[in-house]
Every structure is written in C-alpha cells, then in structure tokens.
Design an enzyme around this catalytic site. Structure first.
Site, PDB file in Angstrom:
ATOM      1  N   CYS A 163       2.992   3.983  -0.853  1.00 36.58           N
ATOM      2  CA  CYS A 163       4.044   4.537  -0.149  1.00 36.58           C
ATOM      3  C   CYS A 163       3.087   4.985   1.352  1.00 36.58           C
ATOM      4  CB  CYS A 163       4.387   5.867  -0.787  1.00 36.58           C
ATOM      5  SG  CYS A 163       5.985   6.447   0.384  1.00 36.58           S
ATOM      6  N   HIS A 166       6.852   3.435  -5.234  1.00 38.02           N
ATOM      7  CA  HIS A 166       6.117   4.291  -5.980  1.00 38.02           C
ATOM      8  C   HIS A 166       5.895   3.990  -7.426  1.00 38.02           C
ATOM      9  CE1 HIS A 166       5.279   7.923  -3.517  1.00 38.02           C
ATOM     10  NE2 HIS A 166       6.225   7.241  -2.922  1.00 38.02           N
ATOM     11  N   GLU A 193       3.879   4.392  -9.607  1.00 39.78           N
ATOM     12  CA  GLU A 193       3.596   5.379 -11.002  1.00 39.78           C
ATOM     13  C   GLU A 193       4.848   6.003 -11.659  1.00 39.78           C
ATOM     14  OE1 GLU A 193       4.191   7.871  -7.093  1.00 39.78           O
ATOM     15  OE2 GLU A 193       3.414   5.831  -7.498  1.00 39.78           O
TER      16      GLU A 193
END
Length: 236
Positions: free
Chosen positions: A112, A215, A217
């Site tokens: 990001c 993102h 994650e």
C-alpha cells in the site's frame, strides 16, 4: 538453514489514544503473514541513522502502509494536495532502509503506502488524490471491511507477480487515496485495476523487489499468501 529474519516497518502516532506520548503501532496481521510463511518478523523503529545496523541483522524487508503520504516534494511535485498527510521521520527512515536493502539486493516488499514509497525510491511519481486525477475511478477506499475484497486487479503475464500468484487476476482489498502515477526507468507495472490505476510494480534488476497497492497480509486469496511465501523464499 536458519529462519529468515524479516524487518517490518512500524507506523507512528502522535500522543493520544494508546499513550500520552508518541507511540508506534502495527496491525498484528503483518507479522502473522510473515510468520505463516516461515519468516521471523522483527519490527523496525524509525531511526534513519540506524538503517545500516538494522540491515546487517535482517534478510528481507517489508515496508508497510499507513494513513499518511509520501511528501510530494520527494518526487518533484511543485504543489501538495490538501488531503496529503505527512509523517516525516517515518518516511525518512523508510527511504533510507529501502535504499540500503536494494543496494544489498535484499528482498523488499512494499505494501500500500509502502508500494508508493518504493516507487518514489525507484524514481517514480505518485497521484496525490485519485478522485481528482482519475476519471470514473473505483472506490479505492472501499466502504466494505478490509477483510473482504474491494475490486479486482489484472496481473500482467511474464512478471514476477504473475509467476508468484499463477493467475491472471486477483480479488483484492483497497484502502488508499493515492497511487503510482509514473514508474522509474526499468520498473515494470505488473497489476492494474479496471479503472487503470496502477496496483503493482516490480523491478527485475533485483531478485525480489515488489510493490502491491492492496494489503496481502489479510490473506483474502491464495495469491496474497504466495506473495509472502515468495518473499521468504527469495531470502534463501
């Protein structure tokens, strides 16, 4: 072989909330994603003069996101959009450690805002506010939870990202008002949103130099997890 140590950059906040003094913050899922892929996550406080010392102790770098922006002056912009929020010391540190990691050909993943910083380090520029510069733009600050996809990205064949994920498109989350505008010499755009916004970059001059605007994650797709798997594999 010893476990790969992955440096993960922190966010910083002004006094209030958690502490009456300035404090560091990071969502746990950044570290969880690194650990799930087999790495040992180590958090990196914003000490630019210690970047070299950190780099002696890590095998890879994750530059995280946050609710702030890279100073437009750093990519040659003459004006600053009213929405731009700076965290000067964080940016100074992340530039220093990213440059040092690339000089060592150390694997680097920018996420990001971390992708935006990586792009600037590699000689690129940024869109300062998507609604003002992109016609008929998608909702890149998605209204639904970040644990869900916000839109699709198309992945360019023949790129590192495509080799990692093994698909032509990914469903991703979206939490940004800025984006890559132009890339530096030798940098490859590897993913685009349907509205044309650049969602991924890479530099093939390095063994693993990847930036994604979403993102991963959050592990919304298998492709997200493969991005971290490939980061750890590139340290070996």
């Amino acid at each position: 072989m010893s476990q790969a140590v992955i440096g993960v950059t922190l966010d910083s906040e002004e006094p209030g909330g958690y502490s009456k003094l300035p404090w560091y913050a990071l969502r746990q899922n950044y570290c969880e994603a690194v650990a799930r892929a087999g790495g040992l996550p180590i958090l990196l406080p914003h000490e630019p003069e210690q970047a070299g010392a950190y780099l002696e102790r890590i095998d890879g770098l994750v530059v995280t996101g946050g609710a702030f922006d890279v100073d437009p002056a750093l990519f040659g912009a003459a004006t600053r959009h009213a929405t731009v929020k700076l965290k000067t010391k964080r940016t100074a540190f992340e530039i220093e450690i990213t440059k040092g990691a690339l000089a060592r050909n150390m694997p680097v993943l920018g996420i990001c805002g971390g992708q935006q910083l990586l792009n600037v380090v590699l000689g690129g520029t940024l869109i300062q506010h998507i609604p003002d510069e992109v016609s008929d733009a998608l909702a890149h600050e998605q209204p639904n939870p970040r644990t869900e996809a916000g839109h699709r990205v198309n992945v360019a064949k023949g790129t590192l990202l495509h080799r990692i994920c093994g698909v032509d498109a990914l469903e991703v989350n979206s939490a940004h008002h800025q984006a890559v505008k132009s890339v530096g010499e030798g940098v490859v755009v590897d993913a685009l949103a349907p509205d044309g916004v650049i969602e991924g970059i890479e530099d093939p001059r390095y063994r693993y130099c990847l930036g994604v605007q979403w993102h991963p994650e959050y592990s919304i797709s298998q492709g997200d997890e493969k991005i971290f798997d490939a980061l750890i594999a590139a340290t070996r």
